[in-house]
Every structure is written in structure tokens, then in C-alpha cells.
Design a protein around this motif. Structure first.
Motif, short mmCIF file in Angstrom:
data_model
loop_
_atom_site.label_atom_id
_atom_site.label_comp_id
_atom_site.label_asym_id
_atom_site.label_seq_id
_atom_site.Cartn_x
_atom_site.Cartn_y
_atom_site.Cartn_z
N VAL A 158 0.87 -1.18 0.00
CA VAL A 158 0.00 0.00 0.00
C VAL A 158 0.91 1.23 0.00
O VAL A 158 1.82 1.35 0.82
CB VAL A 158 -0.92 0.02 1.24
N ILE A 200 2.04 7.04 0.64
CA ILE A 200 1.35 8.33 0.64
C ILE A 200 0.00 8.22 1.34
O ILE A 200 -0.46 9.14 2.01
CB ILE A 200 1.18 8.90 -0.79
N TYR A 201 -0.64 7.03 1.25
CA TYR A 201 -1.95 6.88 1.88
C TYR A 201 -1.82 6.87 3.41
O TYR A 201 -2.71 7.34 4.12
CB TYR A 201 -2.64 5.61 1.39
N ALA A 249 -3.53 9.53 5.95
CA ALA A 249 -4.25 9.11 7.15
C ALA A 249 -3.70 9.82 8.38
O ALA A 249 -4.45 10.31 9.23
CB ALA A 249 -4.15 7.60 7.31
N ASN A 285 -8.33 3.09 12.66
CA ASN A 285 -8.84 3.57 11.38
C ASN A 285 -7.82 3.45 10.26
O ASN A 285 -8.19 3.22 9.11
CB ASN A 285 -9.33 5.02 11.50
N LYS A 319 -9.33 1.61 7.31
CA LYS A 319 -9.65 2.44 6.15
C LYS A 319 -8.53 2.49 5.12
O LYS A 319 -8.74 2.94 4.01
CB LYS A 319 -9.94 3.88 6.60
N VAL A 320 -7.32 2.10 5.52
CA VAL A 320 -6.20 2.21 4.59
C VAL A 320 -5.57 0.84 4.31
O VAL A 320 -5.57 0.37 3.18
CB VAL A 320 -5.14 3.20 5.11
N GLY A 334 -6.65 -1.23 0.98
CA GLY A 334 -5.53 -1.14 0.05
C GLY A 334 -5.01 -2.51 -0.34
O GLY A 334 -4.56 -2.73 -1.45
N PRO A 383 -15.88 -2.73 -4.41
CA PRO A 383 -16.78 -2.10 -5.39
C PRO A 383 -16.06 -1.06 -6.26
O PRO A 383 -16.49 -0.78 -7.36
CB PRO A 383 -17.85 -1.43 -4.51
N TRP A 384 -14.93 -0.53 -5.76
CA TRP A 384 -14.23 0.51 -6.52
C TRP A 384 -13.53 -0.05 -7.76
O TRP A 384 -13.07 0.69 -8.61
CB TRP A 384 -13.21 1.22 -5.65
N PHE A 406 -7.95 8.27 -1.84
CA PHE A 406 -8.01 6.82 -1.72
C PHE A 406 -8.82 6.21 -2.87
O PHE A 406 -9.99 6.55 -3.03
CB PHE A 406 -8.65 6.43 -0.39
N PRO A 407 -8.22 5.30 -3.64
CA PRO A 407 -8.94 4.71 -4.77
C PRO A 407 -10.15 3.90 -4.31
O PRO A 407 -11.07 3.68 -5.09
CB PRO A 407 -7.90 3.78 -5.42
N TRP A 408 -10.12 3.43 -3.05
CA TRP A 408 -11.18 2.54 -2.57
C TRP A 408 -12.33 3.29 -1.91
O TRP A 408 -13.23 2.67 -1.37
CB TRP A 408 -10.62 1.50 -1.61
N PHE A 423 -13.16 12.43 4.60
CA PHE A 423 -12.22 11.62 5.38
C PHE A 423 -11.78 12.28 6.69
O PHE A 423 -11.91 11.70 7.77
CB PHE A 423 -11.00 11.27 4.54
N TYR A 446 -16.08 6.62 -8.07
CA TYR A 446 -14.78 6.25 -7.52
C TYR A 446 -13.68 6.96 -8.31
O TYR A 446 -13.88 7.29 -9.49
CB TYR A 446 -14.59 4.73 -7.58
#
Ligand SMILES: Nc1ncnc2c1ncn2[C@@H]1O[C@H](COP(=O)(O)OP(=O)(O)O)[C@@H](O)[C@H]1O
Ligand SMILES: [Mg+2]
Lengths: 277, 295
Positions: free
Chosen positions: A171, A174-175, A179, A188, A192-193, A197, A272-273, B111-113, B122, B154
């Protein structure tokens, strides 16, 4: 599959306007038809060849006799008992392998020390053919249910652990920065990440694991088991009922196909993304 | 939020140009002797060298400088994502329960998701803001960035410009005390860039938050800034400060007509010229040390 066969949508409809659409539809239908026609055609050729004596029916019995045997096994209940036994082991073994595989994979992906300590061990034992472990597993867990479940669990564990670890570790940093900048708590960050990811990679691991589990359950049931599709196939060899062997193979193939569909559908729900990507 | 290494705070006084002539009590961010070094394969790279800088509350500060001069490093230290090797960053928090800063990161960072809506929400979600408040704020900024119709989309369904808008909406919706923006438009084409600059100014005019904005585009700097800091090539230092006196609200296009606009652009290019060529010589001399963890 021609345009002639299709009724016009409404009497007097403008034919020119609908032509591009019509051209698309038959080709897609054609693809689907081909997908069904090819196996059906092969079965037909096989059937004819068997009846004409062109192939050796001791090895390749006519499809009609295989399906007949399937009916016999279904009526005697043997088919259901064995299918159920295999599915049950697969199901329990799946969870027994999945849970520690996920936990270890996540720990390895998130924490460098854990990865450093365990990655060589897990990657190092991964290439060992799992089927070669069967004698040892039988020795340790005996001839009953536990040894079968453990075999499936081993098959599920490795791909899940390795793919989860890789997924979490890959992952993009940067994510995590995002966060942290937006004040996400540890929980979280995880929820969430790290997990979403890594989800595509985790799902790949699960698909591989289930495939491996299916192979291993068939093998495990051939040794010392009294039920299951593997047992049914092995036993058919011993009593020389080639048709029963084919029935076993067919059912395993169908189970594998349905499981792949199921996992695909679950995967689409969980990510779903990625739909339509 | 205060990052204080406790060193050199008292002993260093910044050059006169670094300190604004506004009321000193209104200084929002105070940077003293800020230095950051990285160890890259055994050798030490000084990304930022004893920087002094005061940023008044409500100022739109733009930093320009050749690539690799430490702009991102400076911003990350302001965001406390990186800690200084020496020196201090002092941020006078003026917010009542509002977060110290929110960053618009360089490159793709949404975030892509998550859907556009969840991405924009967020920060507020992480802070546990009441749902009604989130709905109002996120709705507002998605509308301001023209993304309302894409709330459920998305990121992979969006263009690069739209993804940057989401990143901006996410930062603004979080209602921080300071906005940190790291080359948010650098990946966009010229039209999109101009469009988003105008959008940014419009949104910023609503709240007039303190902004630290990084760019390598001189035009962008002059268009947006109250004050511009030109940085020297590695190691990064403040080379010059240029005030941009245009009144607000500004019209991004009309601005370019003004005679003074050209003068300021020219002025900054003069400061930059030697630095850019110096950084190119550095890059040519040491091609291997430029490897970085992130873009
Ligand atoms: N995490 C890091 N590790 C090692 N070196 C880094 C790291 N981050 C930045 N640097 C170095 O510090 C210098 C400044 O980088 P950066 O702040 O990203 O520059 P800019 O944003 O102005 O282009 C560069 O020479 C870069 O190689
Ligand atoms: Mg940068």
C-alpha cells in the motif's frame, strides 16, 4: 444467429436506425453460444466415437454411460454422501487456514520486524509440494477428519498469508501520510487504509488458496479415507468402475467452477471501486 | 500543534525580509533555523539549511524553487510528518477544536477505494464530527469544486483534474487552521490549471485561511500569492521574498494583463535563474543521489 431470425422490435420500425445495435447483439450471442456449443459438440463426438468403437471405452467410456452412472450413484446416495463429505472438509479447512493466514499476513505486512522474522520461514516452506506433506500429516493427525481438514488448511494458509503480506506492505506510503495528516487513529488506519488497500491482493490469495485446497482434499481423501470425492475416485479405480471415476472428476470440476464464481461475486462486493475498471 | 526541537530558537533571528511588517502578534507560523538532513546511502544530504520564516495569519504564501530544493520536505515538517534535524517550527493554534493543518499532497493521494464523497469526508470522519455537520461541509465543498454530480463515483472514474479537486475538497472540508498545498496543479494541463487556480482563489476568499502553497510555476505563484518565497537550490534556503500587492478577489485572467504582473514574474525569474542552472549542474554532477522514496 442471423438477423433474419430476430423479429423486428415493432412493426414498421426504422430498420436503418437499429442496424448497429443488431450487429452487436448477434456477435455477443454467438460468443455465448460457442461457449456452450464447444463442450456439447465435444461430448457428442466423444459419444459417437465411443459407440462406433473408435476410442477405447475401457478408458473413455461414452458420456451417456457416465451420466447413467451418475444417476445410479445419485440414487444410491453415494454421490451426495461423498460430495457433502468433501465440501464439509473444504469449508472447515478453509476457515482453519484463512484466519491464521490473514492474521499472519497482516502482521507481516504492517510490521517490519515480524516480516523480517517470519518471511524467510513462510516463503521457504511455501515451495514444498503440499501433497508431499500428506504422510506426515497422517502420522500426526491420524486417518480421521482432522488430517483432511489440516491438508485443506495448509493449502489455504500459504497463498493467503503471502498475498496478504505483500498486499499490505505494498500500500503506497502516501496513503499512510494522508491518514496521519488527517488524524486517523491506529484502528482507522488499519480499517480504512491497510485493509482496503490490500484487499485485491488478499482476494487473489483466497482464490489461489481455495484452488489449492480443492486439489489437496482430493489427494488427502485418496489415502485412508472412507468418504469424499477423492475416496470415490480412488475406490472406483480399485473396483475398476471407470464411469464412477469420471463422475467424481466431473463433480470436482463443477465444484471448482462454482466456487470460482462465488469468490468472484464476493470479491466484487468487497472491492466495489474496481467494478467496471 | 507545536513542533519544537528546543534548539536555536532564541539565538537565531531571521533576515529582515523574512519577517512580515504586520503586527508580530499575528504571526501564525514561526520557523527558526529549520534544518533537515537525510542519510542517503552513507552520505548526508542537506535538504533544508537553517531556514527562518514567519507567516502571518491569513497569508497566502507561495514557495517557488528548483526541484529538489526541499520544498516538500519543508511542508512535511510543517505538517509534522517529518521531524527537523535541528531548528524549530512553532505554530500558534488559533482554532477552537479545529485541526492544525490539512495537506493537499503532491501527486495522486485520494483513496482509490473510497467514493468521492467518502474521500472528501475523510478528515471530518476521522475526527468524529457529527454526521449532519459532515454532510453540510462536504456537500458545500463538493459543490464549490464542481463535484456534486460525482459524489458516488470512484477515483478511477475521474480525470486527473477532478481527482485533484477531490483532494482540495478534502482539505478544505476538514476546516484546518493552515492549508498546506504541495504542487497541487503541477500534473494538470494549462486550461485545467487556470480553472483550478480560479476555483482555489474563490474558495479561499470565503475563509482566508493561512496557506502555504508550493509550486514550480512562477505564473502560478504570482497569480495566487500574497507573498512569494524564492528558494535556493540544494541545500534549500530562502533566497528572496517578493510581495504581490494585487487586490483581492483576483481575476486569474485579467491579472495577466497588468503591467506589474509582468514585472513581478520577471523579478522572480531573475532570482530563480541562477538557482535553476545551479541545481541542474548539481544533478549532472551527482546523478545517483537524487533517488527518493516518493515523487
Ligand atoms: N525521505 C527522503 N530520504 C532521502 N532523501 C530525501 C527524502 N526526502 C527528500 N529527500 C531529498 O531531499 C531533497 C529535497 O527533496 P524535496 O523536499 O522532495 O524537494 P522538492 O519538493 O523541492 O522538489 C532532495 O535532494 C531529495 O532527494
Ligand atoms: Mg516536491
Amino acid at each position: 444467429m442471423t438477423q433474419v431470425a430476430r423479429k423486428p422490435a415493432a412493426p414498421g420500425a426504422e430498420p436503418v436506425a437499429t442496424r448497429p445495435v443488431r450487429r452487436l447483439l448477434p456477435s455477443r450471442r454467438l460468443e455465448r453460444t460457442l461457449a456452450v456449443l464447444t463442450p456439447v459438440g465435444l461430448l457428442l463426438i466423444w459419444e459417437l466415437a465411443a459407440r462406433a468403437g473408435a476410442i477405447d471405452t475401457r478408458f473413455f467410456p461414452a458420456p451417456s454411460s457416465i451420466f447413467h452412472q451418475m444417476g445410479v450413484l445419485a440414487q444410491s446416495g453415494e454421490l451426495w454422501t461423498n460430495t457433502w463429505a468433501s465440501l464439509r472438509r473444504l469449508f472447515i479447512g478453509f476457515w482453519v487456514g484463512l484466519v491464521p493466514g490473514l492474521a499472519l499476513g497482516i502482521a507481516m505486512g504492517l510490521y517490519r520486524p515480524v516480516r523480517a522474522a517470519l518471511q524467510p520461514l513462510v516463503s521457504g516452506t511455501y515451495p514444498i509440494p503440499k501433497s508431499a506433506l500428506l504422510p506426515l500429516i497422517l502420522l500426526i493427525f491420524g486417518l480421521d477428519e482432522p488430517s483432511k481438514i489440516v491438508m485443506v488448511a495448509i493449502g489455504v494458509f500459504y497463498p493467503v498469508a503471502l498475498n496478504t503480506a505483500a498486499g499490505v506492505a505494498n500500500v503506497s506510503p502516501i496513503y499512510y501520510d494522508v491518514a496521519s495528516n488527517f488524524g486517523a487513529s491506529r484502528w482507522n488506519v488499519f480499517r480504512k487504509v491497510a485493509i482496503p488497500g490490500a484487499m485485491p491482493s488478499i482476494l487473489t490469495g483466497i482464490e489461489l488458496g481455495v484452488g489449492l485446497g480443492l486439489i489437496l482434499i482430493a489427494i488427502a481423501e485418496m489415502v485412508g479415507a472412507q468418504s469424499g470425492l477423492g475416496y470415490m475416485i480412488w475406490n472406483a479405480w480399485q473396483v475398476y468402475s471407470v464411469e464412477t471415476m469420471y463422475v467424481g472428476l466431473l463433480v470436482i470440476a463443477v465444484i471448482g467452477y462454482l466456487l470460482a464464481l462465488l469468490l468472484g461475486a464476493i470479491g466484487a462486493r468487497l472491492t466495489p471501486w474496481r467494478n467496471g475498471k | 500543534m507545536t513542533v519544537d526541537e528546543g534548539r536555536d530558537v532564541a539565538s537565531t533571528t531571521g533576515p529582515a525580509a523574512a519577517v512580515s511588517d504586520k503586527d508580530p502578534a499575528d504571526v501564525h507560523i514561526s520557523i527558526r533555523g529549520l534544518t533537515k538532513q537525510f542519510d542517503v546511502r552513507g552520505s548526508t544530504v542537506t535538504a533544508l539549511d537553517s531556514l527562518d520564516l514567519d507567516i502571518p495569519r491569513g497569508q497566502f504564501l507561495v514557495i517557488v524553487g528548483p526541484s529538489g530544493c526541499g520544498k516538500t520536505t519543508l511542508l512535511r515538517m510543517l505538517a509534522a510528518l517529518e521531524s527537523p534535524t535541528s531548528g524549530a517550527v512553532e505554530v500558534r493554534h488559533g482554532g477552537e477544536g479545529r485541526p492544525g493543518n490539512s495537506m493537499v499532497f503532491q501527486g495522486d493521494s485520494i483513496f482509490p477505494w473510497m467514493s468521492v464523497w467518502d474521500n472528501a469526508a475523510f478528515g471530518l470522519t476521522m475526527r468524529g464530527v457529527p454526521r449532519a455537520e459532515i454532510r453540510e461541509s462536504v456537500g458545500h465543498y463538493l459543490e464549490k469544486t464542481g463535484l456534486s454530480a460525482f459524489a458516488d463515483a470512484y477515483p478511477h472514474q475521474l480525470s486527473g483534474g477532478m481527482r485533484q479537486r477531490v483532494s482540495i475538497a478534502r482539505a478544505f472540508a476538514n476546516d484546518p487552521d493552515v492549508l498546506l498545498m504541495d504542487e497541487p496543479f503541477s500534473a494538470l494541463d494549462e486550461q485545467n490549471k487556470t480553472l483550478l487556480q480560479a476555483e482555489l482563489l474563490r474558495i479561499w476568499d470565503e475563509t482566508r485561511k493561512t496557506v502555504v502553497f508550493i509550486t514550480h510555476s512562477v505564473d502560478e505563484a504570482v497569480t495566487l500569492a500574497d507573498r512569494i518565497m524564492v528558494m535556493s537550490a540544494q541545500p534549500g534556503q530562502a533566497k528572496a521574498f517578493v510581495d504581490v500587492p494585487f487586490e483581492r478577489p483576483r481575476d486569474v485572467l485579467e491579472l495577466r494583463h497588468l503591467e506589474e504582473y509582468g514585472d513581478i514574474v520577471y523579478d522572480i525569474w531573475q532570482h530563480l535563474r541562477d538557482e535553476v542552472s545551479r541545481s541542474q549542474r548539481q544533478a549532472a554532477a551527482a546523478p545517483a543521489t537524487g533517488r527518493r522514496r516518493r515523487r
